[in-house]
Structure formats: C-alpha cells, structure tokens
Design an enzyme around this catalytic site. Structure first.
Site, PDB file in Angstrom:
ATOM      1  N   ASP A 333      38.070  44.237  34.432  1.00  0.00           N
ATOM      2  CA  ASP A 333      37.520  44.279  35.782  1.00  0.00           C
ATOM      3  C   ASP A 333      38.589  43.959  36.821  1.00  0.00           C
ATOM      4  OD1 ASP A 333      35.163  45.046  36.891  1.00  0.00           O
ATOM      5  OD2 ASP A 333      34.275  43.054  37.012  1.00  0.00           O
ATOM      6  N   ASP A 393      27.777  43.842  35.089  1.00  0.00           N
ATOM      7  CA  ASP A 393      27.693  42.467  35.578  1.00  0.00           C
ATOM      8  C   ASP A 393      26.395  41.788  35.154  1.00  0.00           C
ATOM      9  OD1 ASP A 393      30.142  42.812  36.872  1.00  0.00           O
ATOM     10  OD2 ASP A 393      29.181  43.693  38.625  1.00  0.00           O
TER      11      ASP A 393
END
Length: 482
Positions: A333, A393
């Site tokens: 990420d 997420d």
C-alpha cells in the site's frame, strides 16, 4: 485534479428558476473568487463554442458586452483569449475543454492588463447545462473553502467496523461448528463436505501479495480493457457472496422449508428464489453502475457481502501468517501510494491513478465502499463526489479479527482477542480520518490499521501469556467438548 477548483453556479430563466452547479478550474494567482454564493455577481452566458477566440474578428462587435462568454480551447493561450474577450467587453471567460481538466498556467507578466475571471469547464457540463437549464442562462463563479470534515466518513466508519466485526463473528461461529463436528465422529464427514474454507499458509500469503502487485501494474497499463474483467468478476463474486450471507440468515428461519427433488438431489425452494434475487441484484448494478444517485447503495450492499464472505471463507492458520500478510500488504500500500509518484511519468501514484481511472476513464473499479460526500465543496463536483474505502482496508484487517475470534473459540477466552482487535480496528479508522482531515489528501488506510490491530493483538497475547500458542495457532482437539 491538481489545480484550483471552484464552482460555476448556473441559473435558468424559468419560474421558479432551475439551478445547477458545475466544476471549474481556475488560477488563484490570477483572480480571487468569492467564497460564498451571496457575494457573487450573476451575468448572462453567451455560448460561443463555435469559436476558439484566437482573433477578435471571430466574434461580431457588441455580442460579448457585459456577459460571461464560453469558447472552445484552441492553439492560442488562455491569456490571449482573455485579452481579446476583455477588449470586446466581456466580464467573464469560460473555456470549454473536451479533454481532462488541467491546471490553468501561462506567463501572466506579459498580460498584466487582463483582469477578468478565467475558468476551465468541461464541454460535457456545458452540454448538460443547455439540456437542463435551456439557452438563456445566468452564471457566476465562487470557490467555497474545503470542509474540515465530511460526515460521510461517519457512514464509512460504521460500514467498515460493522463488516469487520460481523465477518469475524461469523468466522467464529463456523469454527465452533467445526469443533463440535470434530468432537462428534458421526458429524465429522458431513461437516467436511460442507466446509468451504480456504486456509492461507505463509507461502500462499506471499504468492497472494505478488499477484496483487502484478494485477495493479497490469491495471495501470491496460486499464480500459481489464476494468471490464474486474467488473465481471465482481458481479459473479458479489452475487455468490450475497447468496452465502443471506442463506446463512434464512437457514435460521424454521419456516418455508419446502423442498423439490431434481437429479436425486433435494433443494429448498426458498434458496432457488434467493439465488435468483442475488443474480438479479448483481445484474441491476452492472447495468446501472454509473448512475450516481442510487447505484452506490447497491454497490455497497454487494461489497459488504463480498467482504463478509471473504473474511469468513479465508482462514489464517496462525498469527504468524497474519503478520506476514498484513505486513506485506502494508508495504504494498505504502509503495504504490507514496513511492510510485517518483517513478511514473506524470508524477501520480499508481494506486491513485488506478482508483480514479487512468487517463480520465469513465469506468471505475468496483472495489470500494462508496458514500456520497455530504459537505458541499468544489472538490465534490470536480473529482471526489464520494468518500471511498477500499475493500482491502476491510478484508485485510478483517482476516486478523477473524483469526482472533477463532482463537477465542478454540481457547475459550471469552472473546477478549476478538473484541480487542475490533476496537483496535475502529481506532485505526479514526486515526486514518484524522490524518486525512489534516493532510487534505488520500491516505493508505492500512498504514494505520495494520499497526493498530497487530500491536493490540500482540499485547493481549503477551499479557495473557499465550503468545507462543497465538503465534503458532491452536490445532483442533478431537476430544473437544462444547
């Protein structure tokens, strides 16, 4: 859009007048726009998109007097157009662009005499303005300040925490059923046939992260083709996930269990209708996915079902695998958000480009929870009408929460790991929103969620003196009793 964003407020000539707002891009170093609509001045709009206004001879004398004028982009500069428009009496210049909106920049020192407001507007918005408001339109420009906080984040927070908590709880219920089946030899074989879980080992975790990296890069370079593959996969996976979620609920209802027999197999009629409903929901979303007024609700429902089913189905065998998965995806990420801007030609991160649709592609990846922004701002009109949270997420920390719940079941630890990890996830989400509000830019949520959940789980295991068992996982015990 990396530029000064503002709002063009247009009003039709009807009674009562119909109004609508459109995105504009301007240069705040050239002109200062009012911050509220109350302080703005309206003027009639003259549509001259048949010209690019690179010469005063292109426009009849007196046509622009005291009006807002819209022309097309051409070979001459913005300020050259503005000087011509100002000399012909115009009070505002709008430049319609068929391509993606970009920052307005020219050498202002050579055009100090130009004082009228200049703004860039999408040509498609101009067409929409004529369809909605008619040919007689009054317009004005203003640029409200960005809100400190958008309350759509509260909805995103509730959806995320609910999905993670429910997914972890569902995984724990499945684990309890497995343990009961292991304790009863007569049910063991039946339970194994029903079992649909997939267990991640450290090797498969690494392979999974590599596949994620390769897929993201492929999407960056071949987005306009692969986006439809992702949409198709999402429709199929979300329909199956919605069916699994609703079937689990329906299974608890002791009514309507009428069955039919087909090919020596029996199936409940209500499950057939449920499957048809889930397929229809996915098809409706696929057809109307670009309808911003309501399609986001259906996407969020399908997305939550997808995340729940993923968290329940994919099992992490131990805390070691959780650390490897969450750690690698955290690096993934951060790299694709913060490091890739130094590599790409346009200086944009690969993650942000793929999420927004590279090169202005209208099709968006259905891999996010979307909630319309509740605070009115130019950014809402220009490029961020929705607050977004990626499925990753939710799923990635959710896998750790699910492992904590299963470990609670295995060790009969009164849900302490599950509750602590869920609270840590909520704290990580709050921290993400705080940094988002302070920095005014998108954040990789895993940067905050991963440390919060991993550290909290580790502290609980250490405090309870169960770190070794928590790290290696707790295997099934044949002699387990409920």
């Amino acid at each position: 859009v990396a530029a000064d964003e503002g709002i063009l407020h247009a009003s039709g000539s009807g009674v009562p007048p119909v109004t609508k707002d459109y995105c504009i891009i301007y240069n705040s170093n050239w002109v200062s726009l009012p911050k509220t609509l109350d302080n703005a001045t309206f003027m009639a709009l003259e549509n001259l998109t048949s010209t690019v206004l690179c010469s005063s001879a292109e426009v009849p004398s007196g046509l622009m007097k005291d009006k807002a004028v819209v022309v097309m982009r051409g070979n001459c500069t913005f300020l050259e157009k503005a000087r011509i428009a100002q000399s012909l009496g115009a009070k505002m210049l709008l430049i319609a662009s068929k391509s993606r909106l970009s920052a307005i920049s020219d050498n202002k020192t050579d055009f100090e005499d130009v004082t009228l407001p200049i703004a860039l507007i999408r040509y498609s918005d101009l067409v929409d303005m004529q369809l909605v408001l008619g040919n007689e339109v009054n317009v004005t420009l203003y640029s409200p300040p960005l809100p400190e906080f958008d309350y759509s984040m509260v909805v995103i927070f509730l959806i995320a925490v609910f999905t993670v908590a429910l997914g972890g709880y569902w995984s724990g219920v499945a684990e309890l059923e497995n343990l009961k089946a292991m304790a009863s030899p007569g049910e063991r074989e039946t339970r194994w046939k029903k079992e649909e879980n997939v267990t991640f080992t450290p090797v498969t975790v690494i392979l999974f992260v590599v596949i994620c990296c390769v897929m993201l890069v492929l999407l960056y370079f071949f987005y306009k083709w692969l986006v439809y593959v992702i949409i198709s996969v999402f429709c199929l996976a979300s329909a199956m996930s919605l069916y699994n979620c609703l079937a689990a609920l329906i299974g608890e209802i002791p009514f309507g269990q009428c069955r039919i027999t087909c090919s020596n197999k029996t199936i409940e009629v209500r499950l057939i209708f449920l499957a048809m409903f889930c397929i229809a929901a996915a098809v409706v979303w696929a057809v109307f996915r670009n309808e911003d007024r309501w399609a986001w609700i259906l996407q969020d429902i399908l997305g939550v079902a997808f995340c729940l089913n993923f968290i329940k189905t994919l099992k992490m065998p131990n805390f070691k695998s959780c650390v490897i998965l969450l750690g690698l995806l955290l690096l993934y990420d951060v790299f694709f958000v913060f490091i890739t801007p130094f590599i790409t030609k346009n200086g944009a991160s690969i993650m942000v480009e793929v999420a927004a649709g590279p090169f202005g592609n209208s099709e968006k990846l259905p891999v996010v929870i979307r909630v319309p922004r509740l605070e009115h701002s130019a950014s809402t009109l220009c490029d961020l009408p929705f607050s977004l949270l990626g499925f990753g997420d939710i799923i990635v920390p959710g896998l750790l929460v699910a492992y904590c719940r299963r470990f609670d079941v295995q060790t009969r630890s009164s849900s302490i790991y599950y509750i602590s990890c869920t609270i840590a996830y909520a704290v990580g989400m709050v921290l993400t929103f705080i940094v988002l509000a302070l920095m005014k830019m998108g954040q990789p949520a895993l940067l905050y969620l991963v440390p919060c959940t991993l550290i909290t789980s580790s502290l609980v295991a250490w405090r309870r003196k169960e770190m070794k068992k928590f790290w290696k996982g707790s295997s099934y015990q044949v002699g387990w009793r409920p």
